[in-house]
Design a protein around this motif. Structure first.
Motif, PDB file in Angstrom:
ATOM      1  N   ARG A 100       0.821  -1.212   0.000  1.00  0.00           N
ATOM      2  CA  ARG A 100       0.000   0.000   0.000  1.00  0.00           C
ATOM      3  C   ARG A 100       0.858   1.267   0.000  1.00  0.00           C
ATOM      4  O   ARG A 100       0.580   2.219  -0.738  1.00  0.00           O
ATOM      5  N   ASN A 101       1.883   1.290   0.834  1.00  0.00           N
ATOM      6  CA  ASN A 101       2.722   2.483   0.953  1.00  0.00           C
ATOM      7  C   ASN A 101       4.159   2.248   0.501  1.00  0.00           C
ATOM      8  O   ASN A 101       5.057   2.996   0.859  1.00  0.00           O
ATOM      9  N   GLN A 102       4.359   1.211  -0.286  1.00  0.00           N
ATOM     10  CA  GLN A 102       5.712   0.880  -0.733  1.00  0.00           C
ATOM     11  C   GLN A 102       6.286   1.995  -1.605  1.00  0.00           C
ATOM     12  O   GLN A 102       5.635   2.501  -2.507  1.00  0.00           O
ATOM     13  N   ILE A 138      -9.893   5.967   2.656  1.00  0.00           N
ATOM     14  CA  ILE A 138      -9.774   7.043   3.647  1.00  0.00           C
ATOM     15  C   ILE A 138      -9.296   8.344   3.007  1.00  0.00           C
ATOM     16  O   ILE A 138      -8.923   9.285   3.685  1.00  0.00           O
ATOM     17  N   ASN A 139      -9.278   8.385   1.677  1.00  0.00           N
ATOM     18  CA  ASN A 139      -8.826   9.581   0.982  1.00  0.00           C
ATOM     19  C   ASN A 139     -10.004  10.447   0.553  1.00  0.00           C
ATOM     20  O   ASN A 139     -11.129   9.978   0.430  1.00  0.00           O
ATOM     21  N   SER A 140      -9.733  11.678   0.307  1.00  0.00           N
ATOM     22  CA  SER A 140     -10.702  12.574  -0.306  1.00  0.00           C
ATOM     23  C   SER A 140     -10.002  13.301  -1.440  1.00  0.00           C
ATOM     24  O   SER A 140      -8.784  13.205  -1.603  1.00  0.00           O
ATOM     25  N   ASP A 168      -0.435   6.580  -4.989  1.00  0.00           N
ATOM     26  CA  ASP A 168      -1.567   5.660  -4.923  1.00  0.00           C
ATOM     27  C   ASP A 168      -1.134   4.319  -5.501  1.00  0.00           C
ATOM     28  O   ASP A 168      -1.293   4.049  -6.695  1.00  0.00           O
ATOM     29  N   ASN A 169      -0.589   3.457  -4.656  1.00  0.00           N
ATOM     30  CA  ASN A 169      -0.063   2.176  -5.131  1.00  0.00           C
ATOM     31  C   ASN A 169      -1.146   1.185  -5.541  1.00  0.00           C
ATOM     32  O   ASN A 169      -0.844   0.175  -6.173  1.00  0.00           O
ATOM     33  N   ASP A 200     -13.651   8.715  -9.194  1.00  0.00           N
ATOM     34  CA  ASP A 200     -12.354   8.273  -8.667  1.00  0.00           C
ATOM     35  C   ASP A 200     -11.348   9.426  -8.779  1.00  0.00           C
ATOM     36  O   ASP A 200     -11.301  10.113  -9.804  1.00  0.00           O
ATOM     37  N   PRO A 201     -10.527   9.658  -7.765  1.00  0.00           N
ATOM     38  CA  PRO A 201      -9.559  10.752  -7.831  1.00  0.00           C
ATOM     39  C   PRO A 201      -8.410  10.507  -8.798  1.00  0.00           C
ATOM     40  O   PRO A 201      -7.699  11.447  -9.158  1.00  0.00           O
ATOM     41  N   ASN A 202      -8.232   9.255  -9.228  1.00  0.00           N
ATOM     42  CA  ASN A 202      -7.165   8.962 -10.183  1.00  0.00           C
ATOM     43  C   ASN A 202      -7.652   9.267 -11.593  1.00  0.00           C
ATOM     44  O   ASN A 202      -8.700   8.783 -12.030  1.00  0.00           O
ATOM     45  N   ASN A 203      -6.886  10.047 -12.329  1.00  0.00           N
ATOM     46  CA  ASN A 203      -7.324  10.520 -13.647  1.00  0.00           C
ATOM     47  C   ASN A 203      -7.548   9.394 -14.644  1.00  0.00           C
ATOM     48  O   ASN A 203      -8.502   9.426 -15.434  1.00  0.00           O
ATOM     49  N   GLU A 204      -6.665   8.380 -14.641  1.00  0.00           N
ATOM     50  CA  GLU A 204      -6.810   7.278 -15.601  1.00  0.00           C
ATOM     51  C   GLU A 204      -8.030   6.431 -15.296  1.00  0.00           C
ATOM     52  O   GLU A 204      -8.770   6.023 -16.202  1.00  0.00           O
ATOM     53  N   VAL A 205      -8.246   6.137 -14.009  1.00  0.00           N
ATOM     54  CA  VAL A 205      -9.416   5.354 -13.619  1.00  0.00           C
ATOM     55  C   VAL A 205     -10.688   6.091 -14.020  1.00  0.00           C
ATOM     56  O   VAL A 205     -11.613   5.522 -14.603  1.00  0.00           O
TER      57      VAL A 205
END
Length: 251
Positions: free
Chosen positions: A147-149, A190-192, A201-202, A232-237
């Motif tokens: 997750r946080n790698q 838990i993100n906004s 964002d792994n 979704d906050p990720n542009n590609e998604v």
């Protein structure tokens, strides 16, 4: 030295001029270079690639796995040149290798070509139903350690889980949607929008591949998940979700 990556036919142990060894033994000598496991002439060995190269295939598996790629121009992207062969021996090897995919940290050679990804992609292209149980196992791997790698030399196994989700939906035409819908917000629980960091964002790959898989699902639930993903906050998604949802709405 090939700028497109040293995981090329020119340095491969299956290069007819390299005497079964990895390195630069013979590709620049006169004469034709042949891939001995594909019986394929390689016109430009330092700009040709596949998953059987030792950088990806340390166990020296001598069955052709995945397609052969060539350089697709600057900035050195790759495109399929020759599709992989298909026979029962290869299918059984792919299924065997699928069962060996784990959540253990592994070194990843920095390349567009990855053995585990090629295994899943080839089984998907073959619509191999015997892969279903193996894909379900991969989807349920514990990948919380990733997750946080921050070490990008280690393979991010969330990519493999994501590809397994997309593959399962494609092979079964959405039959297992109930088992994977839980991943639609995975990694952003838990993100906004205010504190989201796309570069860290792994788990975006999981949501990305789930959304891509939804195009194979003809159900009200699939549309509902796509409506969730367009936020979704990720542009590609977000972009893929919009594209797929629009196509479904046009039907």
């Amino acid at each position: 030295m090939p700028n497109g990556g040293s995981d090329c036919c020119g340095t491969c142990w299956f290069n007819s001029k390299n005497n079964g060894e990895q390195g630069y033994q013979g590709s620049e000598k006169e004469g034709v270079v042949i891939c001995i496991i594909r019986n394929l002439e390689i016109p430009d060995p330092f700009w040709t690639y596949c998953a059987n190269h030792p950088h990806h295939n340390q166990n020296k598996i001598d069955l052709p796995l995945g397609p052969v790629y060539i350089n697709d121009g600057y900035p050195y992207s790759r495109k399929v040149w020759v599709n992989p062969p298909d026979n029962e021996e290869i299918r059984l090897k792919l299924l065997e290798l699928l069962e060996k995919i784990s959540n253990e940290p592994e070194f990843r050679y920095p390349s567009e070509t990855d053995l585990e990804e090629e295994i899943i992609k080839q089984l998907t292209a073959l619509k191999e139903i015997r892969a279903i149980e193996g894909l379900k196992r991969i989807i349920n791997l514990d990948i919380e350690d990733y997750r946080n790698q921050k070490n990008f030399i280690i393979r991010n196994k969330s990519i493999i889980v994501g590809q397994a989700i997309e593959s399962l939906l494609e092979i079964t035409n959405g039959e297992y949607l109930d088992e994977v819908e839980k991943f639609i917000n995975y990694g952003i629980e838990i993100n906004s929008m205010d504190n989201y960091d796309q570069d860290n964002d792994n788990f975006a790959a999981i949501r990305y591949h789930l959304v891509r898989g939804l195009k194979h699902c003809e159900s009200t639930k699939a549309k509902g998940l796509l409506k969730t993903a367009i936020n979704d906050p990720n542009n590609e998604v977000k972009a893929f979700a919009n594209e797929i949802l629009n196509k479904k709405n046009e039907c």
